[in-house]
Structures are given as C-alpha cells and as structure tokens.
Design an enzyme around this catalytic site. Sequence first.
Site, PDB file in Angstrom:
ATOM      1  N   LYS A  33       6.166 -31.453 -66.504  1.00 53.57           N
ATOM      2  CA  LYS A  33       5.246 -32.512 -65.941  1.00 53.57           C
ATOM      3  C   LYS A  33       4.257 -31.883 -64.790  1.00 53.57           C
ATOM      4  O   LYS A  33       4.960 -30.779 -64.218  1.00 53.57           O
ATOM      5  CB  LYS A  33       6.052 -33.444 -65.152  1.00 53.57           C
ATOM      6  CG  LYS A  33       7.034 -34.438 -66.161  1.00 53.57           C
ATOM      7  CD  LYS A  33       6.069 -35.291 -67.172  1.00 53.57           C
ATOM      8  CE  LYS A  33       6.929 -36.110 -68.134  1.00 53.57           C
ATOM      9  NZ  LYS A  33       7.393 -35.280 -69.370  1.00 53.57           N
ATOM     10  N   ASP A  34       3.159 -32.044 -64.545  1.00 52.57           N
ATOM     11  CA  ASP A  34       2.254 -31.404 -63.750  1.00 52.57           C
ATOM     12  C   ASP A  34       2.624 -31.313 -62.274  1.00 52.57           C
ATOM     13  O   ASP A  34       3.608 -32.221 -61.889  1.00 52.57           O
ATOM     14  CB  ASP A  34       1.037 -32.068 -63.768  1.00 52.57           C
ATOM     15  CG  ASP A  34      -0.232 -31.042 -63.520  1.00 52.57           C
ATOM     16  OD1 ASP A  34       0.049 -30.071 -62.991  1.00 52.57           O
ATOM     17  OD2 ASP A  34      -1.032 -31.189 -64.043  1.00 52.57           O
ATOM     18  N   LYS A  35       2.087 -30.781 -61.327  1.00 54.26           N
ATOM     19  CA  LYS A  35       2.494 -30.688 -60.099  1.00 54.26           C
ATOM     20  C   LYS A  35       1.973 -31.669 -59.133  1.00 54.26           C
ATOM     21  O   LYS A  35       2.695 -32.567 -58.432  1.00 54.26           O
ATOM     22  CB  LYS A  35       1.935 -29.409 -59.342  1.00 54.26           C
ATOM     23  CG  LYS A  35       2.251 -29.164 -57.982  1.00 54.26           C
ATOM     24  CD  LYS A  35       1.809 -27.750 -57.422  1.00 54.26           C
ATOM     25  CE  LYS A  35       2.031 -27.707 -56.015  1.00 54.26           C
ATOM     26  NZ  LYS A  35       1.183 -28.265 -55.242  1.00 54.26           N
TER      27      LYS A  35
END
Length: 663
Positions: A295-297
């Site tokens: 999952k992205d930051k």
Amino acid sequence: MWKTLQLTAIRFLLNASRHTLALMAEPEPTPLPAQLGEKRGCPEEEEQQTPSKKTKVDEDHKNGRPATKDEKEVPGGEEESDGEEEEEGETFADMMKHGLTELDVGILKYVSDHQGFSGILKERYSDFVVNEINKQGKVVHLDDLSIPAEAEEVPQTEEQPKECDVLTEEQKKQLSELQLFTNKEDNVSIEVMDDTKEKRTLVHKAIKTQFPGLETKTEEKEGRKYIVAYHAAGKKALAEVKTTAAPRKHFWPKNRGSYCHFVLYKENKDTMDAINVLSKFLRLRPNMFSYMGTKDKRAITVQEIAVLKITAERLAHLNKCLMNLKLGNFSYKNHPLKLGELQGNHFTVIIRNISGNDEQVHQSMTSLKQTGFINYFGMQRFGTTAVPTQQVGRAILKNDWNQVVDLILKPRPGAEKGFLVRCREEWAKTKDPEAALKKLPNKRCVEGQLLRGLSMYGKKNIITAFGLIPRNNRLMYIHSYQSVVWNTMVSRRIEAFGLKAAEGDLVLEGTTARVLSAEEADKHSIHDIVMPLPGFDVIYPSHHVGKGYRELLAADGLDIDNMRHKVKDYSLAGAYRRILIRPSDVSWEVIQYDDPRISLVHSDFEILENKPAPVFNTEGKFRALRMEFSLPPSTYATMAIREVLKLDTSIKKQTQLNTTWFN
C-alpha cells in the site's frame, strides 16, 4: 519571508503529489528497505500512542525523526522542509517542467462526455483511505485490539512431519543459542551423514521452520557435506536493535497455527517501511512477514499481514511503541499470505475545493458507476524524473547495458536531492563508481546499488553489477515499458472503435485469449475486451490496432517475435488486461466545511478510540467531494479519479494546478 514560505509550501505540496498522487490496488515492486521515524524505547508504563497525522519522512532520504506536536500540516502539503534547498534557486514548479505528462505515456482518452471540474487531490494524506479486500471478499478493518483467547491444547495424534526428527537435541540447543544471538557471529555446522538431496532438504527445512530468522547453506569440507546455519544479522544489525527488546519465545503450542495474522493500520507510511520497523523491534528478518499487496505511503491504509511464530501478545505490545502504526484483529492460522491473493481494495477519497456544481458531480459519478474508466497504468508507473523508467526498460530489452547505466546515472534536469545531483555530476566527470558512491549518504537507492555493483564487478560486467539492484526494482523498468506500450495501444483502440466490441478484438476464456469474429463481436460488451501487454506468450488483436504493436516495438528497435532475453529475468511472457474497469460499491456526497486543517474521514483508529466523527457545516465556505468505490487488483484509483475530474494526474500538470491554487 513570504516568498520563502510560499516556495517551501509549494515544494512539499508537490513532493506529496510526486510520491502518492496515483494510489493503485495492485502489488507494486517491493521498495528498497528504508529507515523510518519511530520511538526506539518501549517501556510498559508509557501511555499508548495514537497514530499521528503529522509525520513527514522524506521518501529519498529518511531522517528517522519522529513528529512533534508542534508540527502541523499546511493546506495542500506536508510539513516543513528538511533543510536542503535547491542549489540553483529553482522552485519545485520550475524543476517539474521537465516531468512527464499523461500524453507522454499514452494516456489520451476518456470514456464519458461529461464536463470535468477541478479539485485538489490529497491535500492531506488522510484524504486517501485504502481498505484491503481480502481473499474472502471482506473489506478489512481494524476494529479489535484484544488478544485472542487460546484454545485448550489437546494431544496431537497425527504423525509429526519428518523434518522434526532430523535434528538431535544437541543440534537444537546449538541452533537455539545461535538464534538468540548468544554466538551471533558464529555458525552451526551439521554434518549430513546420509548424504542425499532429500535428507539435505529436510535439514534445511527443519532449521528454517523451527528456528525462524536463521539462514542455511550447504558446504563441502574434506569430502563431507555440511549444512551450515548462520544468523544473517550479526553485530551491525544487532547494534540497531535495543538490547532490552524481549527475547524470542520458542515454545509454540502444537494446536496453535504457525502464523499470527493481524490487521495493520498505518498512516503516511508505505508497507515495506512499516514492516522494516516491525522486524527491527521483533528482531526478525523482514521476509518473515507476508502480505497480499503493498500500500502506498501518503494515505491511511488497512491491510492483512501474517508473521511466522510471533505471538499476538508481542505484536500488541508494539502498539505502545510505534508512531502512525496500529496492530489488531489477531488470529492464528496455518498459512502465510501471498502477493496477489487479495480481491482488491476499497477506496475512500476526498477531493477538496471542487469547482463542479452538484449536477456536474452527479453526471461524472454516475458515469463512473455505470460505464467505468479506461484501465490505464497510472503515472507513478513511469517515474517522476526527466528520465522515465520505460526508457531504461527499453534499453534492458535491447540488451544495451551501457545505455542502461547512462540512463540511471547521468545528470538530468528535474527535482532531485542535492546529493543525487552531486553523485551524477561525479559520475559524468570521472566515470569512477567509488567516487560517485561517496557522494551518496544513502547507498540503498537504485543509483547506490548500481554504483556498488560497478565498483565490485567492474564496468565490463554491467549485467552482474545491475543484478545488485533488488529484483523487483529491476523488473519495474521492463514492466514500465510494457505499460507504456499497453497505454498507447489502448488509446489507439478506443480512437478506432470506440466503446463497442469489434471484429478482431480479444476476449478471455479462462486464461486463454481468442479473437472475436464479426458475429461474436455483436454479442460482447466493451467490458469483455482485453488488450495484451507485449511478450512471447500472448496473441494480438487481428485488426489494424493489433498490427500497431509490431510497428511500435520495431520503432523502438525490438522484435515482437523475439521477446525472450538472454537473461531469463528479463524475458517478457506478456499478459492480458481489460480495457475498461467498472468500480463496484460506488457512492458519493458533496460536503461543506470551514476548517481546511480537519480530517474529513472517520478512520478505523478514530472509531476504535471512540473519537467523534467529523462534523460538516452545510453553509461551509469550502466544498469537497467524498467518493467511495472498490477496485480489483492491478487497477489504479487515480485513473478512476481522472475520469471523474477530467484532469491530467501527472505531477507536471498537478504542479501547475496546485501552484496556481496556492497563489
């Protein structure tokens, strides 16, 4: 002073866009391990920390500094600069004029004819919330921090796995001491008396199963075979872990599943950063953790994680120690998680300061719900600098390794840290990998890994040197090239045939594609049509757009009939991808509010802590669109948002838009 504040705010507003404008639902290439800001101690008497919404950790060079209560987010951006100013006085907006736009990567078409409107994406990271949809089809939430009750242990009558018996008690004792760092720089050698491949495999498996964290290798000494077990950490890694950390508990009830599954809630951290922190506190190698997708930051995300033979108590204890991370919903199971097992992701997105009226919003969201969007690969697939990743991928496929090095290391215009600029300048001037490497404080970046490889193996062994870059990062380059070809050809397909199935299109039957006849095309919807990513194991549409694949690759110096590479990793099998995606569970509302600093989403952790939901003012001076939808894996949420807003999602265009808004 105002000009300095203005430029600082713009820089970080756009830095946020650079990393996370395009959240996607597919597993991304694993990023390089990076240090992360966290509290190092974990005293029992400390109050439980709540996830902070204020941490700023630079993606390129983590400073390891926890956020303080005095740091506040500014509208449209993150906090304050890390102190490194552009040496030539260029603003971020000036530097991003060298970046890519959607046109550069083949993203050209829309499926709807409604009028678009403007809005600000990810003004705060809490404006983007991602909840994983697990393999059972359930949306994952963090809603329970309790420790699961242990089932009463019952005697096991079934036959134990054979590998349990291959180690003697003395060997188990030695391995246990090795695992506990008692002799952390030593190793344990086990002679294989009955030397067969099957016996060696059992020994390897027994050590790794019963003593997580230990590595093994086979060695031959004086004509005898030995299995050598060693701890991959050693003194350096041990020095980074507090000596007061709890020792690993080796007793594991036989009736308890070997893997502890838990829900990881994280704010403003990517998945690998979070796992690196957990592994450091637990004295584990990061590969002891498994998950279904990264999952992205810059978001709030919730996903399932599994770890081998670590108790829920130890995991729950970390809730007192970590910033912006929470662990819960613990359970014991007999299996790990695997990449790609998830069914998708559910997104809750806030688009602030929208210009569209209620009718425009209704039209755009209705179109998204009923028709969907073109399933383009989003902008983050192609990098953020003046040298797009697909160019490196093309050079790899052409076996032009000197160009690969040149593209990765040469000086370039655009937004980069000063140390990277100096590293590139040193390389251009001296072609000395060791000298260029000295300019990098963080040598785990791609440039650092490549330079280290060139230093070790020499400039005549580029393939070997390039191999020091982690495999997922290397494959990212050629996947990027495949993606830009797919985007380009799909735009041509939409231009040529619109939103109807056409003779010569491809549909999938299971995992096999076949060409549609004219009669069959009348019976199929555009939602059934797939297009291939180029490779040696796919077929192409039989109409003229399909023939365009051959022309496009030939123009790049590649033979579509020979997509096998002499390095197996870089051979492209190809794949099929649907042209259009129709999101599920689509809902939306227009909300009004007065304070741009407040979160407009009630997160899982806030609900768990019984914190009040955000209150909206129907007469508020700001308007925002709150939208929810679910997407399957390998699908980019920003491409759905692009269809709604009719806005270019590239950093270059977002930079111009956000700069105008700020002014």
